[in-house]
Design an enzyme around this catalytic site. Structure first.
Site, PDB file in Angstrom:
ATOM      1  N   ASP A   1      -2.489 -11.302  -1.537  1.00 21.66           N
ATOM      2  CA  ASP A   1      -2.953 -10.757  -0.260  1.00 21.66           C
ATOM      3  C   ASP A   1      -4.418 -10.328  -0.454  1.00 21.66           C
ATOM      4  O   ASP A   1      -4.816  -9.966  -1.561  1.00 21.66           O
ATOM      5  CB  ASP A   1      -2.080  -9.540   0.075  1.00 21.66           C
ATOM      6  CG  ASP A   1      -2.308  -8.989   1.471  1.00 21.66           C
ATOM      7  OD1 ASP A   1      -1.454  -9.230   2.335  1.00 21.66           O
ATOM      8  OD2 ASP A   1      -3.325  -8.294   1.675  1.00 21.66           O
TER       9      ASP A   1
ATOM     10  N   HIS B   1      -5.881  -7.770   0.369  1.00 21.28           N
ATOM     11  CA  HIS B   1      -6.005  -6.344   0.051  1.00 21.28           C
ATOM     12  C   HIS B   1      -5.347  -6.042  -1.288  1.00 21.28           C
ATOM     13  O   HIS B   1      -4.296  -6.607  -1.594  1.00 21.28           O
ATOM     14  CB  HIS B   1      -5.354  -5.508   1.160  1.00 21.28           C
ATOM     15  CG  HIS B   1      -5.905  -5.813   2.525  1.00 21.28           C
ATOM     16  ND1 HIS B   1      -5.230  -6.606   3.425  1.00 21.28           N
ATOM     17  CD2 HIS B   1      -7.069  -5.457   3.103  1.00 21.28           C
ATOM     18  CE1 HIS B   1      -5.966  -6.716   4.529  1.00 21.28           C
ATOM     19  NE2 HIS B   1      -7.083  -6.037   4.365  1.00 21.28           N
TER      20      HIS B   1
ATOM     21  N   ASP C   1      -4.226 -13.122   4.831  1.00 23.04           N
ATOM     22  CA  ASP C   1      -5.462 -12.480   5.308  1.00 23.04           C
ATOM     23  C   ASP C   1      -6.677 -12.887   4.461  1.00 23.04           C
ATOM     24  O   ASP C   1      -7.784 -12.403   4.675  1.00 23.04           O
ATOM     25  CB  ASP C   1      -5.312 -10.944   5.416  1.00 23.04           C
ATOM     26  CG  ASP C   1      -4.459 -10.342   4.327  1.00 23.04           C
ATOM     27  OD1 ASP C   1      -4.265 -11.024   3.283  1.00 23.04           O
ATOM     28  OD2 ASP C   1      -3.994  -9.195   4.493  1.00 23.04           O
TER      29      ASP C   1
ATOM     30  N   HIS D   1       0.818  -1.223   0.000  1.00 25.08           N
ATOM     31  CA  HIS D   1       0.000   0.000   0.000  1.00 25.08           C
ATOM     32  C   HIS D   1       0.851   1.272   0.000  1.00 25.08           C
ATOM     33  O   HIS D   1       0.312   2.370   0.146  1.00 25.08           O
ATOM     34  CB  HIS D   1      -0.938   0.039   1.207  1.00 25.08           C
ATOM     35  CG  HIS D   1      -1.851  -1.148   1.312  1.00 25.08           C
ATOM     36  ND1 HIS D   1      -2.655  -1.543   0.268  1.00 25.08           N
ATOM     37  CD2 HIS D   1      -2.077  -2.019   2.324  1.00 25.08           C
ATOM     38  CE1 HIS D   1      -3.350  -2.628   0.655  1.00 25.08           C
ATOM     39  NE2 HIS D   1      -3.010  -2.937   1.883  1.00 25.08           N
TER      40      HIS D   1
HETATM   41 ZN   LIG Z   1      -3.389  -7.563   3.407  1.00 22.82          ZN
END
Ligand SMILES: [Zn+2]
Length: 302
Positions: free
Chosen positions: A158, A160, A235, A121
């Site tokens: 992941d 995200h 996750d 990110h």
């Molecule tokens: Zn993540």
């Protein structure tokens, strides 16, 4: 030849406020799991931190100055989610070094695993979601600097979206970014990767594994990468505190095994980072991250 394991004790050495949601101990616990499950002393590689000059190959000088000197305005800093400290900076620079080292070792040995990494990110001049600088991007950049004709696939599973990685390489044809993530998960404003696959809330093993396998096969065929940087975030696990998918422990193993096996069959070096995974129950979290190590043992008999 055993698969190199890249690790530094600094990864878990970060003082955080009580009840902070980041499971900072997971790195040392995963290292202990590996040692208890037959990791050899010769397998461990300890990276030395990169300097800010190296960070500047992917990040803006004014952002680096804000980070290094603790001069960022509060709102921008809050997006990152960690309190500023010298310890945090050193840990961040060491972890980014670890992913760079992992990529280099993967090119030499075929496969290498970083017991940290996946700070996807982090954008050119801002950070968010526990990510200050983008280790995946820095590793890809380091490889391109050494081998300019390389093609690199960043395969991010992941839960995200790898939004920072996507924006950092939006105009770099030698790097293909693929993110397979939860549609309802952070970041809520998505970036545009070369390939984005959004999964609905509650996605279970079969659909997930088919999606991952299909995407990776298609990308290998189309791009013929010289290196895969694999973000093996856990996750996606149904027990995760932050993810909205419903993948089992076996599903995590099957994903990691499938990715590593396909890369090996196709003779494509693969550098894996453990990525995200958020649970208060650390033993369960370690079990999830350990699936990547189990997959490496199975595929490489390491
Ligand atoms: Zn993540």
């Amino acid at each position: 030849m055993p698969v190199p394991f890249i690790y530094h004790p600094r990864y878990s050495a970060l003082a955080l406020p009580p009840r902070h949601r980041y499971p900072i101990q997971k790195y040392q616990l995963l290292k202990a799991w590996a040692d208890a499950h037959g990791a050899r002393r010769s397998q461990w590689v300890q990276p030395a931190p990169i300097n800010w000059q190296t960070v500047a190959t992917m990040h803006a000088p004014h952002y680096i100055a804000e980070l290094a000197n603790n001069r960022m305005d509060k709102q921008r800093w809050r997006r990152i989610g960690f309190p500023w400290s010298e310890q945090l900076l050193l840990r961040t620079l060491t972890s980014a070094a670890g992913t760079i080292r992992t990529a280099q070792l993967a090119l030499e040995e075929g496969c290498a695993i970083h017991f940290s990494g996946g700070y996807h990110h982090a954008h050119h001049d801002w950070g968010s979601g526990f990510c200050l600088i983008n280790d995946l991007a820095l590793a890809a950049r380091a490889v391109l600097d050494q081998r300019p004709s390389s093609k690199i696939l960043i395969f991010d599973t992941d839960v995200h979206q790898g939004d920072g990685t996507a924006t950092l390489f939006a105009n770099e044809p030698r790097v293909t970014t693929c993110s397979i993530h939860g549609a309802n998960n952070f970041p809520f404003t998505k970036a545009v990767s070369d390939v984005d696959i959004e999964l609905p809330k509650g996605t279970t093993d079969n659909d997930y594994l088919e999606t991952v396998d299909h995407a990776l096969r298609a990308l290998i065929e189309r791009e013929q990468p010289d290196l895969i940087l694999y973000d093996a975030g856990v996750d996606i696990y149904r027990q995760d505190d932050l993810g909205h998918l419903s993948i089992s422990l076996n599903g995590i193993f099957a994903r990691d095994f499938g990715v590593l096996k396909l890369a090996r069959e196709q003779n494509i070096p693969l550098a894996a980072v453990i990525g995200g995974g958020y649970q208060r129950k650390l033993d369960r979290l370690i079990r999830a991250h350990a699936q990547l190590l189990r997959a490496a043992y199975e595929v490489w008999k390491a």
